[in-house]
Design a protein around this motif. Structure first.
Motif, mmCIF file in Angstrom:
data_model
loop_
_atom_site.group_PDB
_atom_site.id
_atom_site.type_symbol
_atom_site.label_atom_id
_atom_site.label_comp_id
_atom_site.label_asym_id
_atom_site.label_seq_id
_atom_site.Cartn_x
_atom_site.Cartn_y
_atom_site.Cartn_z
ATOM 1 N N LEU A 6 0.790 -1.230 0.000
ATOM 2 C CA LEU A 6 0.000 0.000 0.000
ATOM 3 C C LEU A 6 0.824 1.282 0.000
ATOM 4 O O LEU A 6 0.374 2.297 -0.526
ATOM 5 N N ARG A 7 1.998 1.251 0.607
ATOM 6 C CA ARG A 7 2.758 2.482 0.839
ATOM 7 C C ARG A 7 3.841 2.689 -0.206
ATOM 8 O O ARG A 7 4.925 2.133 -0.121
ATOM 9 N N ILE A 8 3.578 3.544 -1.178
ATOM 10 C CA ILE A 8 4.559 3.867 -2.215
ATOM 11 C C ILE A 8 5.698 4.685 -1.626
ATOM 12 O O ILE A 8 6.864 4.523 -1.983
ATOM 13 N N SER A 9 5.345 5.586 -0.725
ATOM 14 C CA SER A 9 6.316 6.466 -0.070
ATOM 15 C C SER A 9 5.751 6.799 1.308
ATOM 16 O O SER A 9 4.625 6.411 1.631
ATOM 17 N N PRO A 10 6.494 7.544 2.107
ATOM 18 C CA PRO A 10 5.964 7.904 3.423
ATOM 19 C C PRO A 10 4.645 8.689 3.361
ATOM 20 O O PRO A 10 3.877 8.683 4.311
ATOM 21 N N THR A 11 4.378 9.333 2.227
ATOM 22 C CA THR A 11 3.168 10.156 2.118
ATOM 23 C C THR A 11 2.178 9.681 1.057
ATOM 24 O O THR A 11 1.090 10.233 0.961
ATOM 25 N N GLU A 12 2.529 8.653 0.271
ATOM 26 C CA GLU A 12 1.663 8.199 -0.824
ATOM 27 C C GLU A 12 1.237 6.746 -0.637
ATOM 28 O O GLU A 12 2.040 5.905 -0.242
ATOM 29 N N PHE A 13 -0.037 6.500 -0.984
ATOM 30 C CA PHE A 13 -0.611 5.161 -0.912
ATOM 31 C C PHE A 13 -1.070 4.738 -2.300
ATOM 32 O O PHE A 13 -1.431 5.575 -3.120
ATOM 33 N N ASP A 14 -1.074 3.433 -2.529
ATOM 34 C CA ASP A 14 -1.656 2.869 -3.746
ATOM 35 C C ASP A 14 -2.709 1.859 -3.312
ATOM 36 O O ASP A 14 -2.390 0.758 -2.869
ATOM 37 N N PHE A 15 -3.967 2.251 -3.403
ATOM 38 C CA PHE A 15 -5.072 1.404 -2.975
ATOM 39 C C PHE A 15 -5.696 0.620 -4.125
ATOM 40 O O PHE A 15 -6.720 -0.037 -3.934
ATOM 41 N N SER A 16 -5.115 0.671 -5.309
ATOM 42 C CA SER A 16 -5.768 0.083 -6.480
ATOM 43 C C SER A 16 -6.076 -1.414 -6.297
ATOM 44 O O SER A 16 -7.191 -1.858 -6.602
ATOM 45 N N GLN A 17 -5.123 -2.183 -5.814
ATOM 46 C CA GLN A 17 -5.359 -3.621 -5.653
ATOM 47 C C GLN A 17 -6.311 -3.904 -4.495
ATOM 48 O O GLN A 17 -7.193 -4.768 -4.603
ATOM 49 N N ALA A 18 -6.151 -3.191 -3.408
ATOM 50 C CA ALA A 18 -7.044 -3.386 -2.265
ATOM 51 C C ALA A 18 -8.474 -2.981 -2.635
ATOM 52 O O ALA A 18 -9.439 -3.658 -2.248
ATOM 53 N N ASP A 19 -8.620 -1.899 -3.396
ATOM 54 C CA ASP A 19 -9.948 -1.473 -3.825
ATOM 55 C C ASP A 19 -10.623 -2.559 -4.668
ATOM 56 O O ASP A 19 -11.834 -2.793 -4.541
ATOM 57 N N LYS A 20 -9.861 -3.216 -5.532
ATOM 58 C CA LYS A 20 -10.423 -4.298 -6.348
ATOM 59 C C LYS A 20 -10.946 -5.430 -5.453
ATOM 60 O O LYS A 20 -12.009 -5.995 -5.708
ATOM 61 N N LEU A 21 -10.189 -5.758 -4.418
ATOM 62 C CA LEU A 21 -10.609 -6.795 -3.482
ATOM 63 C C LEU A 21 -11.912 -6.395 -2.804
ATOM 64 O O LEU A 21 -12.856 -7.194 -2.722
ATOM 65 N N PHE A 22 -11.991 -5.162 -2.341
ATOM 66 C CA PHE A 22 -13.206 -4.704 -1.665
ATOM 67 C C PHE A 22 -14.380 -4.622 -2.625
ATOM 68 O O PHE A 22 -15.515 -4.942 -2.246
ATOM 69 N N ASP A 23 -14.131 -4.202 -3.856
ATOM 70 C CA ASP A 23 -15.204 -4.154 -4.850
ATOM 71 C C ASP A 23 -15.749 -5.549 -5.127
ATOM 72 O O ASP A 23 -16.963 -5.757 -5.185
ATOM 73 N N PHE A 24 -14.853 -6.518 -5.294
ATOM 74 C CA PHE A 24 -15.267 -7.904 -5.517
ATOM 75 C C PHE A 24 -16.073 -8.425 -4.330
ATOM 76 O O PHE A 24 -17.144 -9.020 -4.499
ATOM 77 N N ALA A 25 -15.558 -8.194 -3.128
ATOM 78 C CA ALA A 25 -16.260 -8.669 -1.932
ATOM 79 C C ALA A 25 -17.635 -8.028 -1.828
ATOM 80 O O ALA A 25 -18.622 -8.698 -1.501
ATOM 81 N N GLY A 26 -17.711 -6.749 -2.144
ATOM 82 C CA GLY A 26 -18.988 -6.046 -2.066
ATOM 83 C C GLY A 26 -20.018 -6.584 -3.043
ATOM 84 O O GLY A 26 -21.184 -6.778 -2.687
ATOM 85 N N THR A 27 -19.591 -6.843 -4.284
ATOM 86 C CA THR A 27 -20.539 -7.356 -5.283
ATOM 87 C C THR A 27 -20.879 -8.826 -5.047
ATOM 88 O O THR A 27 -21.888 -9.305 -5.532
ATOM 89 N N SER A 28 -20.042 -9.512 -4.291
ATOM 90 C CA SER A 28 -20.270 -10.931 -4.010
ATOM 91 C C SER A 28 -20.916 -11.165 -2.646
ATOM 92 O O SER A 28 -21.124 -12.317 -2.257
ATOM 93 N N GLY A 29 -21.174 -10.095 -1.908
ATOM 94 C CA GLY A 29 -21.787 -10.235 -0.590
ATOM 95 C C GLY A 29 -20.877 -10.887 0.426
ATOM 96 O O GLY A 29 -21.350 -11.566 1.348
ATOM 97 N N GLN A 30 -19.569 -10.712 0.273
ATOM 98 C CA GLN A 30 -18.602 -11.338 1.171
ATOM 99 C C GLN A 30 -18.059 -10.331 2.176
ATOM 100 O O GLN A 30 -17.931 -9.143 1.880
ATOM 101 N N LEU A 31 -17.701 -10.825 3.341
ATOM 102 C CA LEU A 31 -17.059 -10.012 4.353
ATOM 103 C C LEU A 31 -15.552 -10.001 4.111
ATOM 104 O O LEU A 31 -14.992 -10.967 3.582
ATOM 105 N N VAL A 32 -14.902 -8.935 4.511
ATOM 106 C CA VAL A 32 -13.450 -8.821 4.348
ATOM 107 C C VAL A 32 -12.800 -8.788 5.723
ATOM 108 O O VAL A 32 -13.285 -8.131 6.638
ATOM 109 N N ARG A 33 -11.698 -9.499 5.825
ATOM 110 C CA ARG A 33 -10.844 -9.416 7.015
ATOM 111 C C ARG A 33 -9.596 -8.658 6.585
ATOM 112 O O ARG A 33 -8.886 -9.092 5.681
#
Length: 189
Positions: A6-33
């Motif tokens: 997630l952490r590209i630098s001390p001040t920058e984040f890259d949520f692209s992959q995590a967002d995909k996981l959450f989007d998939f879980a949301g459309t599939s009715g799944q809970l995320v840990r």
């Protein structure tokens, strides 16, 4: 969802992959840990040159605020602190000699749980560890140290709701025994 992912630098984040996981879980009715908010491994390459005793607490709490805050309400539970116990390091409190311990001190565990509770108040907050499920002398001792950590956290009012057991079991290896059952009963008290 580890720091290095997630952490590209001390001040920058890259949520692209995590967002995909959450989007998939949301459309599939799944809970995320959420795994994990604080761990001694898979820290980004910039961490060693950037983190100091003066800024490590801020790095940790801001990371948790940003990550847990981004997904607040969409996570069933967070592994807030992962694998903080390591008996071979020889500390009387059983804590692992990690970058977090060296830079912040033992209070980093409480700091992480407090930040997670504030950022995502609806999520269950979990301490997660491995090698605590078998009835070997080493794993029995580690279970004892994890239990002591949980009790210390509870005594100080730290919001911890569960213990994650990684269970690195092998098909041809031993299975968990009565020690794990006893640990679960004790942890639930």
């Amino acid at each position: 969802m580890k720091w290095s992912s997630l952490r590209i630098s001390p001040t920058e984040f890259d949520f692209s992959q995590a967002d995909k996981l959450f989007d998939f879980a949301g459309t599939s009715g799944q809970l995320v840990r959420g795994h994990n908010l604080c761990w001694h491994e898979q820290l980004p390459s910039w961490f060693a040159a950037t983190a100091t005793k003066q800024n490590a607490g801020t790095l940790l709490t801001k990371h948790i605020q940003i990550v847990a805050g981004r997904y607040a309400g969409r996570v069933h539970s967070w592994d807030v602190v992962n694998e903080a116990v390591h008996i071979p390091d020889g500390r009387p409190d059983g804590l692992r000699k990690s970058p977090w311990l060296e830079l912040i001190g033992p209070e980093y565990v409480e700091m992480a749980f407090a930040a997670a509770a504030k950022a995502d108040p609806a999520a269950k907050l979990t301490y997660n560890d491995y090698d605590i499920e078998l009835d070997t002398p080493e794993q029995s001792a580690k279970r004892g140290e994890v239990l002591m950590l949980i009790r210390r956290l509870h005594a100080r009012g730290v919001p911890i709701h569960a213990v994650g057991i990684q269970s690195h079991l092998q098909a041809n290896g031993p299975l968990p025994g009565s020690g794990l059952v006893g640990f679960i009963r004790e942890a639930a008290k």
